[in-house]
Design an enzyme around this catalytic site. Structure first.
Site, PDB file in Angstrom:
ATOM      1  N   TYR A   1      -8.617   3.287 -13.861  1.00 42.71           N
ATOM      2  CA  TYR A   1      -8.012   3.231 -13.035  1.00 42.71           C
ATOM      3  C   TYR A   1      -7.665   1.147 -13.762  1.00 42.71           C
ATOM      4  O   TYR A   1      -7.517   0.823 -14.311  1.00 42.71           O
ATOM      5  CB  TYR A   1      -8.778   2.875 -11.296  1.00 42.71           C
ATOM      6  CG  TYR A   1      -8.311   2.045 -10.805  1.00 42.71           C
ATOM      7  CD1 TYR A   1      -6.832   2.242  -9.903  1.00 42.71           C
ATOM      8  CD2 TYR A   1      -9.129   1.108 -10.147  1.00 42.71           C
ATOM      9  CE1 TYR A   1      -6.271   0.695  -8.998  1.00 42.71           C
ATOM     10  CE2 TYR A   1      -8.412   0.142  -9.229  1.00 42.71           C
ATOM     11  CZ  TYR A   1      -7.113   0.340  -8.481  1.00 42.71           C
ATOM     12  OH  TYR A   1      -6.932  -0.540  -8.023  1.00 42.71           O
TER      13      TYR A   1
ATOM     14  N   ILE B   1      -1.661  -1.729   1.459  1.00 43.29           N
ATOM     15  CA  ILE B   1      -1.493  -3.310   1.931  1.00 43.29           C
ATOM     16  C   ILE B   1       0.274  -2.806   2.117  1.00 43.29           C
ATOM     17  O   ILE B   1       1.032  -4.212   1.968  1.00 43.29           O
ATOM     18  CB  ILE B   1      -1.739  -3.488   0.486  1.00 43.29           C
ATOM     19  CG1 ILE B   1      -3.329  -3.670   0.823  1.00 43.29           C
ATOM     20  CG2 ILE B   1      -1.417  -5.107   0.554  1.00 43.29           C
ATOM     21  CD1 ILE B   1      -4.120  -3.508  -0.763  1.00 43.29           C
ATOM     22  N   GLY B   2       0.600  -2.310   1.808  1.00 41.98           N
ATOM     23  CA  GLY B   2       2.341  -2.936   1.009  1.00 41.98           C
ATOM     24  C   GLY B   2       2.841  -2.286   2.639  1.00 41.98           C
ATOM     25  O   GLY B   2       3.891  -3.652   2.898  1.00 41.98           O
TER      26      GLY B   2
ATOM     27  N   THR C   1       6.666  -1.931  -3.619  1.00 42.63           N
ATOM     28  CA  THR C   1       6.681  -0.994  -4.119  1.00 42.63           C
ATOM     29  C   THR C   1       5.532  -0.307  -3.154  1.00 42.63           C
ATOM     30  O   THR C   1       4.847  -1.200  -2.635  1.00 42.63           O
ATOM     31  CB  THR C   1       6.266  -0.360  -5.511  1.00 42.63           C
ATOM     32  OG1 THR C   1       5.737  -1.483  -5.579  1.00 42.63           O
ATOM     33  CG2 THR C   1       8.189  -0.235  -6.086  1.00 42.63           C
ATOM     34  N   GLY C   2       4.939   1.234  -2.792  1.00 40.28           N
ATOM     35  CA  GLY C   2       3.822   1.743  -2.379  1.00 40.28           C
ATOM     36  C   GLY C   2       3.775   1.329  -0.819  1.00 40.28           C
ATOM     37  O   GLY C   2       3.185   0.474  -0.566  1.00 40.28           O
ATOM     38  N   ALA C   3       5.496   0.996  -0.506  1.00 37.72           N
ATOM     39  CA  ALA C   3       5.353   0.395   0.995  1.00 37.72           C
ATOM     40  C   ALA C   3       4.709   1.954   2.557  1.00 37.72           C
ATOM     41  O   ALA C   3       5.258   0.945   3.542  1.00 37.72           O
ATOM     42  CB  ALA C   3       6.669   0.231   1.010  1.00 37.72           C
TER      43      ALA C   3
HETATM   44  N1  LIG Z   1      -7.527  -0.746  -1.392  1.00 40.17           N
HETATM   45  C1  LIG Z   1      -8.316  -1.405  -2.077  1.00 40.17           C
HETATM   46  O1  LIG Z   1      -9.335  -1.596  -1.475  1.00 40.17           O
HETATM   47  C2  LIG Z   1      -7.277  -2.356  -3.170  1.00 40.17           C
HETATM   48  C3  LIG Z   1      -8.392  -3.226  -4.419  1.00 40.17           C
HETATM   49  C4  LIG Z   1      -7.689  -3.773  -4.649  1.00 40.17           C
HETATM   50  C5  LIG Z   1      -6.307  -3.634  -5.168  1.00 40.17           C
HETATM   51  N2  LIG Z   1      -5.479  -2.480  -4.945  1.00 40.17           N
HETATM   52  C6  LIG Z   1      -4.318  -2.220  -4.889  1.00 40.17           C
HETATM   53  O2  LIG Z   1      -3.486  -2.107  -4.008  1.00 40.17           O
HETATM   54  C7  LIG Z   1      -2.350  -1.966  -4.102  1.00 40.17           C
HETATM   55  C8  LIG Z   1      -1.918  -0.868  -2.934  1.00 40.17           C
HETATM   56  O3  LIG Z   1      -3.080  -0.059  -2.800  1.00 40.17           O
HETATM   57  P1  LIG Z   1      -3.681   0.460  -0.914  1.00 40.17           P
HETATM   58  O4  LIG Z   1      -5.196   0.238  -0.622  1.00 40.17           O
HETATM   59  O5  LIG Z   1      -2.596  -0.268   0.164  1.00 40.17           O
HETATM   60  O6  LIG Z   1      -3.497   1.912  -1.042  1.00 40.17           O
HETATM   61  P2  LIG Z   1      -2.498   3.144  -0.244  1.00 40.17           P
HETATM   62  O7  LIG Z   1      -3.279   3.018   0.911  1.00 40.17           O
HETATM   63  O8  LIG Z   1      -3.303   4.445  -0.775  1.00 40.17           O
HETATM   64  O9  LIG Z   1      -1.083   2.964  -0.636  1.00 40.17           O
HETATM   65  C9  LIG Z   1      -0.368   2.856  -1.415  1.00 40.17           C
HETATM   66  C10 LIG Z   1       0.586   3.383  -1.884  1.00 40.17           C
HETATM   67  O10 LIG Z   1       1.367   3.832  -2.865  1.00 40.17           O
HETATM   68  C11 LIG Z   1       2.068   4.516  -2.958  1.00 40.17           C
HETATM   69  N3  LIG Z   1       2.108   5.044  -4.090  1.00 40.17           N
HETATM   70  C12 LIG Z   1       1.197   5.236  -4.517  1.00 40.17           C
HETATM   71  N4  LIG Z   1       1.552   6.654  -5.465  1.00 40.17           N
HETATM   72  C13 LIG Z   1       3.300   6.233  -6.259  1.00 40.17           C
HETATM   73  C14 LIG Z   1       4.103   6.677  -6.569  1.00 40.17           C
HETATM   74  N5  LIG Z   1       3.787   7.408  -7.796  1.00 40.17           N
HETATM   75  N6  LIG Z   1       5.387   6.625  -6.411  1.00 40.17           N
HETATM   76  C15 LIG Z   1       5.988   5.841  -5.666  1.00 40.17           C
HETATM   77  N7  LIG Z   1       5.116   5.111  -4.478  1.00 40.17           N
HETATM   78  C16 LIG Z   1       3.318   5.816  -4.674  1.00 40.17           C
HETATM   79  C17 LIG Z   1       1.815   5.728  -1.310  1.00 40.17           C
HETATM   80  O11 LIG Z   1       2.871   6.077  -1.027  1.00 40.17           O
HETATM   81  P3  LIG Z   1       3.307   7.845  -0.993  1.00 40.17           P
HETATM   82  O12 LIG Z   1       2.067   8.148  -1.877  1.00 40.17           O
HETATM   83  O13 LIG Z   1       3.535   8.179  -0.146  1.00 40.17           O
HETATM   84  O14 LIG Z   1       4.200   7.696  -2.685  1.00 40.17           O
HETATM   85  C18 LIG Z   1       1.327   4.384  -0.791  1.00 40.17           C
HETATM   86  O15 LIG Z   1       2.618   3.808  -0.320  1.00 40.17           O
HETATM   87  C19 LIG Z   1      -2.490  -0.997  -5.391  1.00 40.17           C
HETATM   88  O16 LIG Z   1      -1.878  -0.748  -6.345  1.00 40.17           O
HETATM   89  C20 LIG Z   1      -3.962  -0.657  -5.447  1.00 40.17           C
HETATM   90  O17 LIG Z   1      -4.270  -0.406  -6.918  1.00 40.17           O
HETATM   91  C21 LIG Z   1      -6.121  -1.693  -3.778  1.00 40.17           C
END
Ligand SMILES: NC(=O)c1ccc[n+]([C@@H]2O[C@H](COP(=O)([O-])OP(=O)(O)OC[C@H]3O[C@@H](n4cnc5c(N)ncnc54)[C@H](OP(=O)(O)O)[C@@H]3O)[C@@H](O)[C@H]2O)c1
Length: 289
Positions: free
Chosen positions: A191, A51-52, A45-47
């Site tokens: 969050y 990261i995804g 999910t979130g691909a």
């Molecule tokens: N970046 C950090 O520093 C960090 C640190 C710790 C943990 N994390 C965790 O890592 C995960 C990925 O984060 P990231 O940093 O890679 O963020 P990102 O680049 O913003 O990617 C987030 C992904 O989630 C999808 N998404 C968001 N809302 C959604 C929804 N309502 N339904 C379905 N898909 C949804 C987005 O696609 P769409 O917008 O197209 O839906 C996107 O593919 C998250 O769970 C975050 O909490 C991140």
């Protein structure tokens, strides 16, 4: 919004050294990753970003049949086209994880069309950094974080778990955050609460499903330079690149540890538990307006 290059090129050398020391990561051996994912249905999910996206590409390159979920069909199709161009197999299922009926349809549709899901990478997420003064008329900040970070993944697993348990095969990787291991951080209430909710839920359920050979890994991810972290000024905070973070995801799948966390986090947790008042006072001093 632009994403930082996946391999972090352009990061200052001092930050690269600091992040290597604080968050050492290593790529799992290709053979062990391949033996875990080859021919398996791997739902990410979130691909569509961050990261995804990087994880899905690596898992497909290792032979996994990846199922890509996010809201934007167009972005998912681009990722799927990239995977296909590299010889991998990807299916696209645009779904809003905050829409519980859509999440149930996703789970049921996957079971109908693919028979089962072997591996779930629960990665879709939303972060909000906002002080409580600015939140009094923004109840939706709390509902939307709890929906995407907690209730959506719970709903998805309520649909998929019976099949995983019956087949006595399944691995769930949760992309949690190191923040849930630390003293609660001011301005991250929405969050932090939502990520903690799913972290606790999954670890509770893990104890019930392990007898059926369904395993879980919680990754307490440190800062990763993605579009999610970009709006907050973390320029002086060492973090992982998307490439490094997706190596952790692959390691979670290849080795199936119960958790992956920065090596120093148990020490910080112990310090916080022992000196609760001091940790709280440190937060109050550091985060004054
Ligand atoms: N970046 C950090 O520093 C960090 C640190 C710790 C943990 N994390 C965790 O890592 C995960 C990925 O984060 P990231 O940093 O890679 O963020 P990102 O680049 O913003 O990617 C987030 C992904 O989630 C999808 N998404 C968001 N809302 C959604 C929804 N309502 N339904 C379905 N898909 C949804 C987005 O696609 P769409 O917008 O197209 O839906 C996107 O593919 C998250 O769970 C975050 O909490 C991140």
């Amino acid at each position: 919004m632009n994403e930082t290059p996946a391999n972090g090129s352009g990061r200052p050398i001092i930050e690269r050294i600091a992040s290597r020391l604080l968050y050492p990561t290593s790529r799992p051996r290709e053979k062990s990753l391949r033996s875990e994912v080859s021919g398996r249905i791997v739902l990410v999910t979130g691909a569509s970003h961050g990261i995804g996206k990087a994880s899905a590409r690596k898992l497909a390159a290792a032979g996994g049949i990846v199922v890509l979920v996010a809201r934007s069909r167009e972005d998912l199709e681009q990722v799927a086209a990239g995977i296909a161009a590299e010889g991998g197999i990807a299916h696209v299922y645009p779904t809003d994880m905050t829409d519980m009926d859509a999440v149930e349809r996703l789970g049921r549709g996957l079971l109908d069309e693919h028979g089962h899901v072997d591996i779930l990478v629960n990665n879709a997420g939303k972060s909000i950094r906002r002080s409580i003064d600015e939140s009094y008329d923004r109840f939706h900040d709390f509902t939307r974080t709890i929906d995407v970070n907690y209730l959506g993944p719970v709903k998805l697993l309520l649909t998929l778990l019976p099949s995983m348990r019956e087949r006595r095969q399944g691995h769930i990787v949760n992309i949690s955050t190191w923040g849930v291991m630390m003293p609660p951080a001011p301005r991250w209430a929405a969050y932090g609460a939502s990520k903690t909710a799913f972290d606790v839920w999954l670890r509770s359920v893990a104890a019930e499903i392990s007898a059926d050979k369904v395993t879980t890994t919680s990754i307490y991810m440190p800062l990763v330079h993605t579009r999610m972290s970009a709006p907050t000024d973390f320029s002086r905070v060492p973090g992982l690149t998307v490439d490094e973070a997706s190596d952790l995801v692959c390691h979670a799948i290849a080795a199936k540890p119960r958790e992956i966390a920065p090596w120093w986090s148990p020490g910080v947790q112990a310090w916080s538990d022992l000196t609760r008042g001091r940790a709280q006072r440190f937060m109050e001093r550091s985060f004054r307006r």
